[in-house]
Write a protein that holds these residues in place. Structure first.
Motif, mmCIF file in Angstrom:
data_model
loop_
_atom_site.group_PDB
_atom_site.id
_atom_site.type_symbol
_atom_site.label_atom_id
_atom_site.label_comp_id
_atom_site.label_asym_id
_atom_site.label_seq_id
_atom_site.Cartn_x
_atom_site.Cartn_y
_atom_site.Cartn_z
ATOM 1 N N ASN A 111 -34.968 32.856 -10.202
ATOM 2 C CA ASN A 111 -35.307 31.689 -10.819
ATOM 3 C C ASN A 111 -34.189 30.748 -10.936
ATOM 4 N N LYS A 112 -32.711 31.371 -11.177
ATOM 5 C CA LYS A 112 -31.784 30.471 -11.616
ATOM 6 C C LYS A 112 -31.428 29.689 -10.190
ATOM 7 N N VAL A 113 -31.335 30.586 -9.122
ATOM 8 C CA VAL A 113 -30.987 30.224 -7.772
ATOM 9 C C VAL A 113 -32.005 28.944 -7.285
ATOM 10 N N ASN A 114 -33.188 29.241 -7.470
ATOM 11 C CA ASN A 114 -34.307 28.145 -7.129
ATOM 12 C C ASN A 114 -34.120 27.108 -7.898
ATOM 13 N N THR A 115 -33.962 27.199 -9.105
ATOM 14 C CA THR A 115 -33.606 25.819 -9.794
ATOM 15 C C THR A 115 -32.546 25.034 -9.524
ATOM 16 N N LEU A 116 -31.392 25.850 -9.157
ATOM 17 C CA LEU A 116 -30.240 25.166 -8.377
ATOM 18 C C LEU A 116 -30.607 24.429 -7.135
ATOM 19 N N LEU A 117 -31.419 25.032 -6.267
ATOM 20 C CA LEU A 117 -31.828 24.430 -4.819
ATOM 21 C C LEU A 117 -32.991 23.509 -4.890
ATOM 22 N N GLY A 118 -33.459 23.147 -6.138
ATOM 23 C CA GLY A 118 -34.615 22.157 -6.325
ATOM 24 C C GLY A 118 -36.007 22.692 -6.041
ATOM 25 N N LYS A 119 -36.252 23.799 -6.324
ATOM 26 C CA LYS A 119 -37.642 24.456 -6.182
ATOM 27 C C LYS A 119 -38.070 24.631 -4.844
ATOM 28 N N SER A 120 -37.399 25.451 -4.150
ATOM 29 C CA SER A 120 -37.755 25.941 -2.747
ATOM 30 C C SER A 120 -38.841 26.554 -2.714
ATOM 31 N N LEU A 121 -39.872 25.998 -1.677
ATOM 32 C CA LEU A 121 -41.244 26.928 -1.759
ATOM 33 C C LEU A 121 -41.027 28.305 -1.186
ATOM 34 N N ALA A 122 -40.104 28.539 -0.395
ATOM 35 C CA ALA A 122 -39.951 30.021 0.152
ATOM 36 C C ALA A 122 -39.432 30.922 -0.919
ATOM 37 N N LEU A 123 -38.505 30.413 -1.749
ATOM 38 C CA LEU A 123 -38.057 31.200 -2.934
ATOM 39 C C LEU A 123 -39.119 31.416 -3.985
ATOM 40 N N ARG A 124 -39.778 30.304 -4.129
ATOM 41 C CA ARG A 124 -40.838 30.465 -5.168
ATOM 42 C C ARG A 124 -41.995 31.687 -4.485
ATOM 43 N N ASN A 125 -42.132 31.834 -3.202
ATOM 44 C CA ASN A 125 -43.219 32.784 -2.899
ATOM 45 C C ASN A 125 -42.579 34.029 -3.081
ATOM 46 N N ILE A 126 -41.329 34.203 -2.576
ATOM 47 C CA ILE A 126 -40.596 35.425 -2.880
ATOM 48 C C ILE A 126 -40.951 35.973 -4.420
ATOM 49 N N ASN A 127 -40.586 35.100 -5.317
ATOM 50 C CA ASN A 127 -40.545 35.161 -6.527
ATOM 51 C C ASN A 127 -42.058 35.656 -7.159
ATOM 52 N N LEU A 128 -43.003 35.150 -6.498
ATOM 53 C CA LEU A 128 -44.436 35.266 -7.049
ATOM 54 C C LEU A 128 -44.764 36.720 -6.366
ATOM 55 N N ARG A 129 -44.505 37.039 -5.191
ATOM 56 C CA ARG A 129 -44.651 38.441 -4.593
ATOM 57 C C ARG A 129 -44.090 39.428 -5.526
ATOM 58 N N GLN A 130 -42.693 39.100 -6.025
ATOM 59 C CA GLN A 130 -42.190 40.140 -6.965
ATOM 60 C C GLN A 130 -42.580 40.357 -8.303
ATOM 61 N N ILE A 131 -43.353 39.198 -8.573
ATOM 62 C CA ILE A 131 -44.035 39.234 -9.920
ATOM 63 C C ILE A 131 -45.240 39.966 -9.932
ATOM 64 N N ALA A 132 -46.049 39.982 -8.687
ATOM 65 C CA ALA A 132 -47.325 40.575 -8.513
ATOM 66 C C ALA A 132 -46.907 42.049 -8.442
ATOM 67 N N THR A 133 -45.698 42.498 -7.615
ATOM 68 C CA THR A 133 -45.494 43.846 -7.530
ATOM 69 C C THR A 133 -45.144 44.485 -8.980
ATOM 70 N N ILE A 134 -44.373 43.787 -9.992
ATOM 71 C CA ILE A 134 -44.050 44.174 -11.006
ATOM 72 C C ILE A 134 -45.233 44.354 -12.121
ATOM 73 N N ARG A 135 -46.327 43.444 -11.997
ATOM 74 C CA ARG A 135 -47.612 43.551 -12.757
ATOM 75 C C ARG A 135 -48.179 44.984 -12.445
ATOM 76 N N LYS A 136 -48.215 45.163 -10.852
ATOM 77 C CA LYS A 136 -48.750 46.314 -10.480
ATOM 78 C C LYS A 136 -48.189 47.571 -11.032
ATOM 79 N N THR A 137 -46.693 47.667 -11.167
ATOM 80 C CA THR A 137 -46.065 48.923 -11.363
ATOM 81 C C THR A 137 -46.196 48.879 -12.816
#
Length: 160
Positions: A111-137
């Motif tokens: 999230n910190k890196v994505n904020t510094l880069l100006g909200k990259s869509l690719a980084l946002r998607n990586i983050n969303l996939r990780q959040i889904a994995t965490i929710r499942k775990t």
């Protein structure tokens, strides 16, 4: 050459003397870096999971500090590399608490890196996939831990 089954390997290892087992382990550790890392975890880190988690977090801090923020492309490549490293260390541990702890830490830094880069869509998607994995775990954890981690995860998800 066809690899033997786990059952056959286990039977053969049970019949070996201790000295030969040590030699086999040392040979395996010289063969591939991952084998050496796994043996290091099993011998030195498995009995103290908290130190193991802290050492991985320190390594992630170093890796995130070295990310090239001049373009989203290079940042994404670096983040994928960090993600592979974290997944590998999670695979060694096989504790769900360790997995959740490390992935949450990864998402906070992402999230910190994505904020510094100006909200990259690719980084946002990586983050969303990780959040889904965490929710499942999280569903595999004890109820008290689930509650604590869900609160932390909701804070992270709100920032995405």
């Amino acid at each position: 050459m066809k690899a033997a089954s786990i059952r056959e390997i286990k039977h053969e290892l049970n019949n070996m003397p201790q000295g030969e087992l040590i030699e086999l382990c040392l040979k395996m550790s010289k063969f591939k870096k991952e084998n050496k890392e796994l043996l290091t975890y099993l011998l030195f880190e498995a009995n103290n999971e908290a130190n193991y988690i802290e050492s991985i977090k320190e390594e992630m801090d170093v890796q995130f500090a070295n990310i090239n923020l001049k373009s989203a492309y290079f940042a994404k490549k670096s983040i994928r590399k960090i993600q592979r490293m974290v997944k590998k260390f999670i695979k060694y541990s096989k504790h769900k608490e360790t997995e959740v702890e490390l992935l949450i830490y990864f998402c906070i830094h992402l999230n910190k890196v994505n904020t510094l880069l100006g909200k990259s869509l690719a980084l946002r998607n990586i983050n969303l996939r990780q959040i889904a994995t965490i929710r499942k775990t999280i569903t595999y954890l004890h109820e008290d831990l689930q509650y604590d981690y869900k609160i932390e995860l909701d804070e992270i998800a709100a920032k995405v």
